[in-house]
Design an enzyme around this catalytic site. Structure first.
Site, PDB file in Angstrom:
ATOM      1  N   ASP A  38       0.865  -1.185   0.000  1.00 41.76           N
ATOM      2  CA  ASP A  38       0.000   0.000   0.000  1.00 41.76           C
ATOM      3  C   ASP A  38       0.898   1.230   0.000  1.00 41.76           C
ATOM      4  O   ASP A  38       2.037   1.182   0.482  1.00 41.76           O
ATOM      5  CB  ASP A  38      -0.904  -0.001   1.249  1.00 41.76           C
ATOM      6  N   ASN A  95      -9.156   1.289  -3.830  1.00 40.55           N
ATOM      7  CA  ASN A  95     -10.450   1.951  -3.732  1.00 40.55           C
ATOM      8  C   ASN A  95     -10.956   2.395  -5.109  1.00 40.55           C
ATOM      9  O   ASN A  95     -10.166   2.798  -5.967  1.00 40.55           O
ATOM     10  CB  ASN A  95     -10.357   3.148  -2.776  1.00 40.55           C
ATOM     11  N   PRO A  97     -13.876   4.800  -5.575  1.00 42.01           N
ATOM     12  CA  PRO A  97     -15.012   5.617  -5.108  1.00 42.01           C
ATOM     13  C   PRO A  97     -15.754   6.273  -6.267  1.00 42.01           C
ATOM     14  O   PRO A  97     -15.304   6.219  -7.414  1.00 42.01           O
ATOM     15  CB  PRO A  97     -14.329   6.679  -4.246  1.00 42.01           C
ATOM     16  N   THR A  98     -16.865   6.901  -5.944  1.00 43.78           N
ATOM     17  CA  THR A  98     -17.613   7.662  -6.944  1.00 43.78           C
ATOM     18  C   THR A  98     -16.824   8.922  -7.303  1.00 43.78           C
ATOM     19  O   THR A  98     -16.256   9.578  -6.426  1.00 43.78           O
ATOM     20  CB  THR A  98     -18.989   8.050  -6.348  1.00 43.78           C
ATOM     21  N   GLU A 170     -15.019  -9.438  -4.988  1.00 45.84           N
ATOM     22  CA  GLU A 170     -15.124  -9.912  -3.608  1.00 45.84           C
ATOM     23  C   GLU A 170     -16.537  -9.662  -3.089  1.00 45.84           C
ATOM     24  O   GLU A 170     -17.076  -8.583  -3.250  1.00 45.84           O
ATOM     25  CB  GLU A 170     -14.093  -9.171  -2.745  1.00 45.84           C
ATOM     26  N   ALA A 173     -18.840  -9.329   3.386  1.00 46.82           N
ATOM     27  CA  ALA A 173     -19.497  -8.202   4.049  1.00 46.82           C
ATOM     28  C   ALA A 173     -18.681  -7.853   5.286  1.00 46.82           C
ATOM     29  O   ALA A 173     -18.085  -8.730   5.922  1.00 46.82           O
ATOM     30  CB  ALA A 173     -20.931  -8.573   4.434  1.00 46.82           C
ATOM     31  N   LYS A 225     -20.852  -8.515  -9.978  1.00 44.57           N
ATOM     32  CA  LYS A 225     -20.576  -7.859  -8.687  1.00 44.57           C
ATOM     33  C   LYS A 225     -21.504  -6.650  -8.485  1.00 44.57           C
ATOM     34  O   LYS A 225     -22.130  -6.495  -7.434  1.00 44.57           O
ATOM     35  CB  LYS A 225     -19.105  -7.446  -8.629  1.00 44.57           C
ATOM     36  N   LEU A 226     -21.612  -5.813  -9.513  1.00 46.92           N
ATOM     37  CA  LEU A 226     -22.500  -4.645  -9.397  1.00 46.92           C
ATOM     38  C   LEU A 226     -23.944  -5.109  -9.216  1.00 46.92           C
ATOM     39  O   LEU A 226     -24.710  -4.537  -8.437  1.00 46.92           O
ATOM     40  CB  LEU A 226     -22.400  -3.764 -10.647  1.00 46.92           C
ATOM     41  N   ARG A 265     -39.207 -18.610  -2.302  1.00 45.06           N
ATOM     42  CA  ARG A 265     -38.763 -17.844  -3.463  1.00 45.06           C
ATOM     43  C   ARG A 265     -38.245 -16.472  -3.043  1.00 45.06           C
ATOM     44  O   ARG A 265     -37.413 -15.879  -3.720  1.00 45.06           O
ATOM     45  CB  ARG A 265     -39.912 -17.669  -4.460  1.00 45.06           C
ATOM     46  N   CYS A 281     -20.063   0.655  -0.269  1.00 46.54           N
ATOM     47  CA  CYS A 281     -20.256   0.125  -1.615  1.00 46.54           C
ATOM     48  C   CYS A 281     -21.655   0.199  -2.202  1.00 46.54           C
ATOM     49  O   CYS A 281     -21.788   0.454  -3.395  1.00 46.54           O
ATOM     50  CB  CYS A 281     -19.755  -1.307  -1.659  1.00 46.54           C
ATOM     51  N   LYS A 344     -22.967  -0.516  10.385  1.00 44.58           N
ATOM     52  CA  LYS A 344     -23.603  -1.752  10.847  1.00 44.58           C
ATOM     53  C   LYS A 344     -22.815  -2.229  12.055  1.00 44.58           C
ATOM     54  O   LYS A 344     -21.741  -1.677  12.345  1.00 44.58           O
ATOM     55  CB  LYS A 344     -23.627  -2.815   9.743  1.00 44.58           C
TER      56      LYS A 344
END
Ligand code: NAD
Ligand code: UGA
Length: 480
Positions: A38, A95, A97-98, A170, A173, A225-226, A265, A281, A344
């Site tokens: 990193d 990363n 990011p937006t 990946e 969570a 993934k999206l 279902r 995310c 969370k």
């Protein structure tokens, strides 16, 4: 030709994904040397800290995994080029990011860090290198990665090099990262070169059953993934929309969730109504999907997914509004306790935490917030709110003598009891276990009456709150 066994892995990015994922790979694959690199020296130092409680990511069980592997085949370093040169396989786990400005600002992914990694691999790799996209990326990013790598088929010294690009998103969570990595529902590998796919499958094959290793083409893997995150987030917005309707009609969203979740279902997971989804995310990945849909000329599809994010923001503002309405239409100068700031339970991560938006709305209304979280540092809360902490006011002074100037303030609380001192209301915004076991009859004595409990996470019992003489608002409870 059978795939050559992988002996050395480099992972670029020692964040929430790179650190835990590589720690588990190293733990499960004693024959592979794993180096996580990193550019952030402080982060690498924290991963190397002999005191395992100081790891930069808090995840249950991670300290034990890192402790075992670090003394054997797991290294954390800032020597990026060196680690790439030594690796048979390089994961890109940086990363995404937006974008905050320029084309696609507010929606598209900012790919500058991914591109920088591709260029660094192009510069430093030796021999044959398998490059694995671990970051969550817009579909077709591998095209750009391949183009950068194919322009580097010779090293600076003229030695031939070759590359294969895989997508391996990946699905872990936060809070359950170690469990998710050790026992994943599936591992997804997208690629064009069967030997490269086999090589990565054999790394996971050390502990993941073969039938859980799914193989697809590159674009299906990137898009899956999206899509997975969009579907998960959509369930949360759906149940939160129903929660509002429950509150208006006397229904109870927990009962509705149970009733629909027993339909095999539909299934029971991800049906907890709450303060809206947070985390680094969901929002960014859906916005990215929205951007891609518009880019590919599908505005109706874009609008459909965008509504999931819009409903989420609405839910957060709605909770702040409800607090103001219940407290006689004003919270200016009033003390409110916020229990839980992480997005969370079981994580110290506050990225896009619902608490940020809700606290900001209340500060804007002039509230005085005592904020408690068992894992989030007060410096982090100050950064998230864009407001430095004030001194905790003297509990005796009470809200009536609190500033009525209209300026919102906040201070960190070391305990739940301190946070509730003199408060008119308490908001539960993260489902930490300790909030399920509070003695409300004791806590009620500390609050200014009439006092409210706003439970956005369904952690308190209605009976206990009413027995303590407190008023209750519970998300999706039309009969609180
Ligand atoms: P993060 O911000 O925690 O970590 C990324 C790290 O990459 C940072 O430490 C940064 O310093 C480093 N970095 C950036 N550019 C670099 C470079 N050129 N060289 C070396 N290091 C560099 O991010 P994260 O949460 O680990 O997420 C990484 C990716 O994984 C994102 O695409 C995210 O969408 C995806 N993802 C995240 C989660 C999650 O739970 N956080 C889960 C699944 C997927
Ligand atoms: C989510 C996905 O679950 C992972 O599969 C994915 O890899 C990851 O995003 C990612 O790509 O970053 P994460 O954000 O760590 O993982 O946590 P979740 O458990 O999905 O929770 C996200 C948010 O939704 C939290 O704020 C949580 O409180 C909320 N949530 C979740 C609800 O409000 N209700 C639910 O029923 C479930």
């Amino acid at each position: 030709m059978p795939a050559a066994p992988i002996r050395s892995i480099c992972c670029i990015g020692a964040g929430y994904v790179g650190g835990p994922t590589m720690a588990v790979i190293a733990d499960r694959c004693a024959d592979i040397q794993v180096t996580v690199v990193d550019i952030n020296q402080a982060r690498i130092d924290a991963w190397n800290d002999p005191d395992l409680s100081k790891l930069p990511v808090y995840e249950p069980g991670l300290d034990a995994v890192v402790g075992r592997a670090r003394s054997r085949n797991l290294r954390f370093s800032t020597a990026v080029d060196e680690a790439i040169a030594a690796a048979d396989m390089v994961f890109i786990s940086v990363n995404t990011p937006t974008k905050t400005k320029g084309l696609g600002a507010g929606q598209a992914s900012d790919l500058r860090w991914v591109e920088a990694c591709a260029r660094q691999v192009a510069k430093s790799a030796q021999g044959h290198t398998i490059v694995v996209e671990k970051s969550t990326l817009p579909v077709r990013t591998a095209e750009a990665v391949k183009a950068i790598l194919s322009a580097a088929q010779q090293s600076d010294h003229g030695e031939p090099r070759s590359f294969a690009v895989l997508s391996n998103p990946e699905f872990l969570a936060e809070g359950t990262a170690v469990r998710d990595l050790e026992s994943p529902d599936r591992v997804l590998i997208g690629g064009e070169h069967p030997e490269a796919i086999d090589a990565l499958a054999s790394v996971y094959g050390h502990w993941v059953p073969q039938e859980r290793i799914l193989r697809t083409n590159l674009w299906s893997s990137e898009l899956s993934k999206l899509t997975a995150n969009a579907f998960l987030a959509q369930r949360i917005s759906s149940i939160n929309s129903v929660a509002a309707l429950c509150e208006a009609t006397g229904a109870d969203v927990r009962e509705v969730a149970r009733a629909i979740g027993t339909d095999s279902r539909i299934g029971p997971k991800f049906l907890n109504a709450g303060p809206g989804f947070g985390g680094s995310c969901f929002q960014k990945d859906i916005l990215n999907l929205v951007y891609l849909c518009r880019h590919f000329g599908l505005p109706e599809v874009a609008d459909y997914w965008e509504s999931v994010v819009n409903l989420n923001s609405w839910q957060q503002h709605r909770i702040a509004r409800t607090v103001v309405q219940k407290l006689f239409g004003t919270v200016t100068g009033k003390r409110l306790a916020i229990l839980g700031f992480a997005f969370k339970a079981d994580t110290n991560d506050t990225r896009e935490a619902p608490a940020i938006r809700i606290a900001r709305d209340l500060l804007e209304e002039g509230a005085q917030l005592a904020i408690h979280d068992p894992k989030v540092e007060s410096e982090q809360i100050a950064r998230d709110l864009g407001l430095i902490a004030s001194e905790a006011p003297d509990a005796e002074s009470g809200p009536t003598r609190a500033s009525l100037s209209g300026e919102g303030t906040w201070w960190p609380s070391a305990s739940v009891a301190d946070a509730l001192d003199g408060a008119d209301g308490v908001l539960i915004l993260t489902e930490w276990n300790e909030y399920r076991q509070l003695d409300w009859s004791d806590l009620a004595q500390r609050m200014r009456q009439p006092a409210w409990v706003f439970d956005a996470r369904s952690v308190v019992s209605r009976e206990a709150i009413h027995a303590a003489g407190l008023q209750l608002w519970r998300v999706g409870d039309g009969d609180a």
